[in-house]
Design a protein around this motif. Structure first.
Motif, PDB file in Angstrom:
ATOM      1  N   VAL A 147       5.599  -2.869  -2.309  1.00 25.18           N
ATOM      2  CA  VAL A 147       4.527  -3.856  -2.394  1.00 25.18           C
ATOM      3  C   VAL A 147       3.522  -3.629  -1.273  1.00 25.18           C
ATOM      4  O   VAL A 147       2.298  -3.616  -1.477  1.00 25.18           O
ATOM      5  CB  VAL A 147       5.096  -5.292  -2.330  1.00 25.18           C
ATOM      6  N   GLY A 148       4.037  -3.429  -0.064  1.00 24.35           N
ATOM      7  CA  GLY A 148       3.167  -3.199   1.087  1.00 24.35           C
ATOM      8  C   GLY A 148       2.346  -1.933   0.935  1.00 24.35           C
ATOM      9  O   GLY A 148       1.162  -1.895   1.292  1.00 24.35           O
ATOM     10  N   LEU A 149       2.949  -0.869   0.390  1.00 24.47           N
ATOM     11  CA  LEU A 149       2.241   0.399   0.224  1.00 24.47           C
ATOM     12  C   LEU A 149       1.130   0.276  -0.820  1.00 24.47           C
ATOM     13  O   LEU A 149       0.004   0.746  -0.605  1.00 24.47           O
ATOM     14  CB  LEU A 149       3.230   1.492  -0.184  1.00 24.47           C
ATOM     15  N   VAL A 150       1.437  -0.345  -1.959  1.00 25.58           N
ATOM     16  CA  VAL A 150       0.422  -0.558  -2.995  1.00 25.58           C
ATOM     17  C   VAL A 150      -0.731  -1.399  -2.444  1.00 25.58           C
ATOM     18  O   VAL A 150      -1.916  -1.111  -2.691  1.00 25.58           O
ATOM     19  CB  VAL A 150       1.041  -1.243  -4.234  1.00 25.58           C
ATOM     20  N   ASN A 151      -0.399  -2.421  -1.688  1.00 24.62           N
ATOM     21  CA  ASN A 151      -1.407  -3.283  -1.067  1.00 24.62           C
ATOM     22  C   ASN A 151      -2.345  -2.473  -0.181  1.00 24.62           C
ATOM     23  O   ASN A 151      -3.569  -2.618  -0.230  1.00 24.62           O
ATOM     24  CB  ASN A 151      -0.684  -4.361  -0.238  1.00 24.62           C
ATOM     25  N   LEU A 152      -1.779  -1.592   0.620  1.00 21.37           N
ATOM     26  CA  LEU A 152      -2.570  -0.773   1.543  1.00 21.37           C
ATOM     27  C   LEU A 152      -3.487   0.181   0.781  1.00 21.37           C
ATOM     28  O   LEU A 152      -4.686   0.275   1.070  1.00 21.37           O
ATOM     29  CB  LEU A 152      -1.634   0.020   2.458  1.00 21.37           C
ATOM     30  N   VAL A 153      -2.937   0.901  -0.198  1.00 22.68           N
ATOM     31  CA  VAL A 153      -3.721   1.899  -0.942  1.00 22.68           C
ATOM     32  C   VAL A 153      -4.903   1.239  -1.651  1.00 22.68           C
ATOM     33  O   VAL A 153      -6.047   1.714  -1.567  1.00 22.68           O
ATOM     34  CB  VAL A 153      -2.829   2.647  -1.955  1.00 22.68           C
ATOM     35  N   PHE A 154      -4.664   0.129  -2.337  1.00 18.22           N
ATOM     36  CA  PHE A 154      -5.741  -0.489  -3.112  1.00 18.22           C
ATOM     37  C   PHE A 154      -6.699  -1.292  -2.233  1.00 18.22           C
ATOM     38  O   PHE A 154      -7.849  -1.522  -2.629  1.00 18.22           O
ATOM     39  CB  PHE A 154      -5.172  -1.326  -4.257  1.00 18.22           C
ATOM     40  N   THR A 155      -6.272  -1.690  -1.047  1.00 18.36           N
ATOM     41  CA  THR A 155      -7.215  -2.266  -0.089  1.00 18.36           C
ATOM     42  C   THR A 155      -8.214  -1.204   0.353  1.00 18.36           C
ATOM     43  O   THR A 155      -9.419  -1.476   0.489  1.00 18.36           O
ATOM     44  CB  THR A 155      -6.473  -2.829   1.132  1.00 18.36           C
ATOM     45  N   MET A 156      -7.748   0.020   0.553  1.00 21.74           N
ATOM     46  CA  MET A 156      -8.630   1.126   0.912  1.00 21.74           C
ATOM     47  C   MET A 156      -9.634   1.395  -0.221  1.00 21.74           C
ATOM     48  O   MET A 156     -10.808   1.649   0.029  1.00 21.74           O
ATOM     49  CB  MET A 156      -7.811   2.372   1.222  1.00 21.74           C
ATOM     50  N   VAL A 157      -9.156   1.306  -1.467  1.00 23.42           N
ATOM     51  CA  VAL A 157     -10.055   1.470  -2.612  1.00 23.42           C
ATOM     52  C   VAL A 157     -11.115   0.364  -2.615  1.00 23.42           C
ATOM     53  O   VAL A 157     -12.315   0.617  -2.793  1.00 23.42           O
ATOM     54  CB  VAL A 157      -9.269   1.462  -3.941  1.00 23.42           C
ATOM     55  N   GLY A 158     -10.672  -0.881  -2.390  1.00 21.70           N
ATOM     56  CA  GLY A 158     -11.600  -2.007  -2.347  1.00 21.70           C
ATOM     57  C   GLY A 158     -12.631  -1.853  -1.240  1.00 21.70           C
ATOM     58  O   GLY A 158     -13.819  -2.130  -1.437  1.00 21.70           O
ATOM     59  N   MET A 159     -12.188  -1.392  -0.064  1.00 16.50           N
ATOM     60  CA  MET A 159     -13.106  -1.168   1.058  1.00 16.50           C
ATOM     61  C   MET A 159     -14.165  -0.135   0.709  1.00 16.50           C
ATOM     62  O   MET A 159     -15.329  -0.270   1.095  1.00 16.50           O
ATOM     63  CB  MET A 159     -12.329  -0.709   2.292  1.00 16.50           C
ATOM     64  N   SER A 160     -13.774   0.914  -0.007  1.00 16.25           N
ATOM     65  CA  SER A 160     -14.716   1.981  -0.347  1.00 16.25           C
ATOM     66  C   SER A 160     -15.730   1.540  -1.398  1.00 16.25           C
ATOM     67  O   SER A 160     -16.809   2.130  -1.515  1.00 16.25           O
ATOM     68  CB  SER A 160     -13.958   3.219  -0.831  1.00 16.25           C
ATOM     69  N   LEU A 161     -15.396   0.499  -2.176  1.00 16.21           N
ATOM     70  CA  LEU A 161     -16.251   0.084  -3.284  1.00 16.21           C
ATOM     71  C   LEU A 161     -17.079  -1.164  -3.002  1.00 16.21           C
ATOM     72  O   LEU A 161     -18.079  -1.401  -3.693  1.00 16.21           O
ATOM     73  CB  LEU A 161     -15.396  -0.173  -4.531  1.00 16.21           C
ATOM     74  N   ILE A 162     -16.712  -1.953  -2.010  1.00 13.37           N
ATOM     75  CA  ILE A 162     -17.303  -3.290  -1.863  1.00 13.37           C
ATOM     76  C   ILE A 162     -18.797  -3.260  -1.589  1.00 13.37           C
ATOM     77  O   ILE A 162     -19.549  -4.108  -2.064  1.00 13.37           O
ATOM     78  CB  ILE A 162     -16.550  -4.109  -0.787  1.00 13.37           C
ATOM     79  N   ASP A 163     -19.285  -2.259  -0.841  1.00 10.51           N
ATOM     80  CA  ASP A 163     -20.723  -2.166  -0.591  1.00 10.51           C
ATOM     81  C   ASP A 163     -21.449  -1.358  -1.652  1.00 10.51           C
ATOM     82  O   ASP A 163     -22.674  -1.341  -1.686  1.00 10.51           O
ATOM     83  CB  ASP A 163     -20.984  -1.550   0.790  1.00 10.51           C
ATOM     84  N   LYS A 164     -20.706  -0.674  -2.523  1.00  9.16           N
ATOM     85  CA  LYS A 164     -21.309   0.087  -3.623  1.00  9.16           C
ATOM     86  C   LYS A 164     -21.365  -0.747  -4.895  1.00  9.16           C
ATOM     87  O   LYS A 164     -22.405  -0.839  -5.550  1.00  9.16           O
ATOM     88  CB  LYS A 164     -20.508   1.367  -3.873  1.00  9.16           C
ATOM     89  N   CYS A 165     -20.248  -1.322  -5.275  1.00 10.86           N
ATOM     90  CA  CYS A 165     -20.155  -2.081  -6.526  1.00 10.86           C
ATOM     91  C   CYS A 165     -20.467  -3.554  -6.348  1.00 10.86           C
ATOM     92  O   CYS A 165     -20.782  -4.253  -7.323  1.00 10.86           O
ATOM     93  CB  CYS A 165     -18.757  -1.923  -7.126  1.00 10.86           C
ATOM     94  N   GLY A 166     -20.341  -4.046  -5.122  1.00  9.10           N
ATOM     95  CA  GLY A 166     -20.595  -5.454  -4.877  1.00  9.10           C
ATOM     96  C   GLY A 166     -19.345  -6.310  -4.915  1.00  9.10           C
ATOM     97  O   GLY A 166     -18.292  -5.888  -5.392  1.00  9.10           O
ATOM     98  N   ARG A 167     -19.490  -7.531  -4.416  1.00  5.62           N
ATOM     99  CA  ARG A 167     -18.348  -8.451  -4.315  1.00  5.62           C
ATOM    100  C   ARG A 167     -17.933  -8.973  -5.693  1.00  5.62           C
ATOM    101  O   ARG A 167     -16.751  -9.118  -5.991  1.00  5.62           O
ATOM    102  CB  ARG A 167     -18.709  -9.642  -3.424  1.00  5.62           C
TER     103      ARG A 167
END
Length: 436
Positions: free
Chosen positions: A283-303
């Motif tokens: 659970v912790g690993l999946v959380n970390l990986v997809f948080t990194m994905v979210g960080m990479s997209l938040i300023d490109k795709c928007g909130r």
């Protein structure tokens, strides 16, 4: 610009301590209940949710030191609280002392959820603000992952292994305090709370900020246009509503229930204790990986787009868990669906919540708005964690997960009809639009 990134990441280490402190208790959950022979209600109130009630207090009152003492001094206070809580709870000899020490750590968590996003949002340029504020969430989930792995590795190291699990938090807490020594104060705080343009300008120059004169002029203009420091005014009705709803939905997804009770949920699905703990680390690993994905997209795709994707993922995964428990399938289906749930949270709410709340309030009431949003988040988290042992003893698991599924349908409606997009805009522009 490099210094802005450096200090954003440094300050966000408070998020690592937040995540570690939140998740580490899962390894002590059942051992402590057995050791002190507490009822489900007492266990939920004094052991599992004591830190969360501290977090509520910290979140509701953290704007006071944040505004009076400044962002930097408040960050130091947080580190001291974490250090004291880690050492004290590891040495506690009864559930009541344990609850008090966990409560102290929770105060640190609550204050950090106000001051860290506020600090980073105030030093970051608009085009990087989403990613930099999201480093706080990244550190939170990194702390959660390390806590889960630490619990797994420290299992059976001594007879009361939970003491070591809790005590190791003192090490990162001390490192964090040392790292903070050279951190600068927020230039917006210096302008608004100390009227110190000279020092604010020096900090901006040290950080390598762009368009310093324009930024100072915008902050001054914003202060004149929205001079009141009282949050509950009619002009702030919309940002207050948005902050309350996004924070409430964050916890009505069931995220803290999963983080706190993951081993128990997996055992209910038929996994043995060792595999349950290992799945929890997953659970912790999946959380970390997809948080990194979210960080990479938040300023490109928007909130807003991230919240759409996250909401749909919530509904799919929670409905699957509901069906799995109802039909008695459990096992691998539950584990896989929980992993999808965690990925959906990390990509949506996890990446967006602290960024969004930090963006929607004017400079004059930002820390108070953060306090309201964070306080709402933690009140819901504390209530859910408090009642969950009793709920699980009273209702079937599929009833619990059906409730969370329904709540996420409501979140999807909120995102569609109420949530504005804030990417790429200055804090002053966003506040002007939402507070008219």
């Amino acid at each position: 610009m490099n210094k802005i990134i450096t200090w954003s990441v440094t300050v966000a280490v408070a998020g690592f301590l937040f995540g570690f402190d939140t998740a580490v208790i899962s390894g002590a959950d059942q051992a402590i209940q057995t050791l002190w022979d507490t009822s489900p209600l007492v266990h939920g109130l004094f052991v599992m949710s004591s830190a969360l009630w501290g977090t509520v207090l910290g979140a509701l009152t953290g704007n006071i030191p944040c505004d009076k003492l400044g962002r930097k001094k408040t960050l130091v206070i947080i580190g001291v609280l974490y250090l004291l809580s880690a050492i004290g709870s590891a040495l506690a000899q009864d559930p009541y002392t344990f609850a008090i020490l966990r409560f102290i750590g929770g105060i640190g968590v609550g204050i950090s959820s106000i001051v860290v996003p506020a600090y980073i949002s105030e030093i970051a340029p608009a085009h990087l603000r989403g990613r930099l504020v999201a480093t706080y969430q990244f550190q939170i989930v990194f702390g959660i992952l390390i806590a889960f792995l630490s619990n797994y590795l420290l299992t059976d190291i001594i007879p009361q292994d939970w003491r070591v699990m809790l005590g190791v938090e003192a090490v990162p807490a001390l490192v964090y305090l040392i790292l903070l020594l050279k951190a600068p104060e927020s230039p917006r705080w210096l302008l608004l709370k100390r009227n110190n343009e000279r020092e604010a300008r020096e900090v901006m120059q040290e950080l390598g900020s762009e368009d310093i004169d324009i930024t100072i002029a915008q902050v001054r203009e914003s202060a004149m246009r929205q001079p009141t420091t009282s949050l509950f005014k009619s002009e702030y009705k919309l940002p207050i509503t948005l902050a309350f709803l996004i924070a409430a939905f964050n916890q009505l997804s069931g995220i803290n229930f999963i983080i706190y009770y993951a081993p128990r949920v997996f055992e209910m699905a038929g996994l043995d204790a060792s595999n349950a703990l290992l799945s929890t680390a997953g659970v912790g690993l999946v959380n970390l990986v997809f948080t990194m994905v979210g960080m990479s997209l938040i300023d490109k795709c928007g909130r807003k787009l991230l919240m759409y994707v996250g909401s749909l993922g919530y509904i799919l995964s929670l409905a699957t868990v509901t069906w799995a428990f109802y039909s008695g399938i459990g096992g691998a289906v539950v584990v896989l669906a929980i992993f999808v749930f965690i990925a959906s949270h990390a990509l949506g709410q996890g990446a967006v919540i602290w960024v969004f709340i930090a963006e929607i309030f004017p400079n004059s009431v930002r820390s108070k708005g953060q306090s309201l949003g964070s306080g709402t988040h933690w009140i819901f988290a504390a209530i859910i964690t408090l009642i969950m042992p009793q709920v699980l003893a009273t209702f079937s698991a599929h009833h619990v997960f059906f409730f969370f599924t329904f709540a996420m349908f409501l979140q999807l409606i909120f995102v569609r009809f109420m949530m504005p997009e804030t990417k790429g805009r200055t804090l002053e522009d966003v506040a002007s639009e939402l507070s008219e």
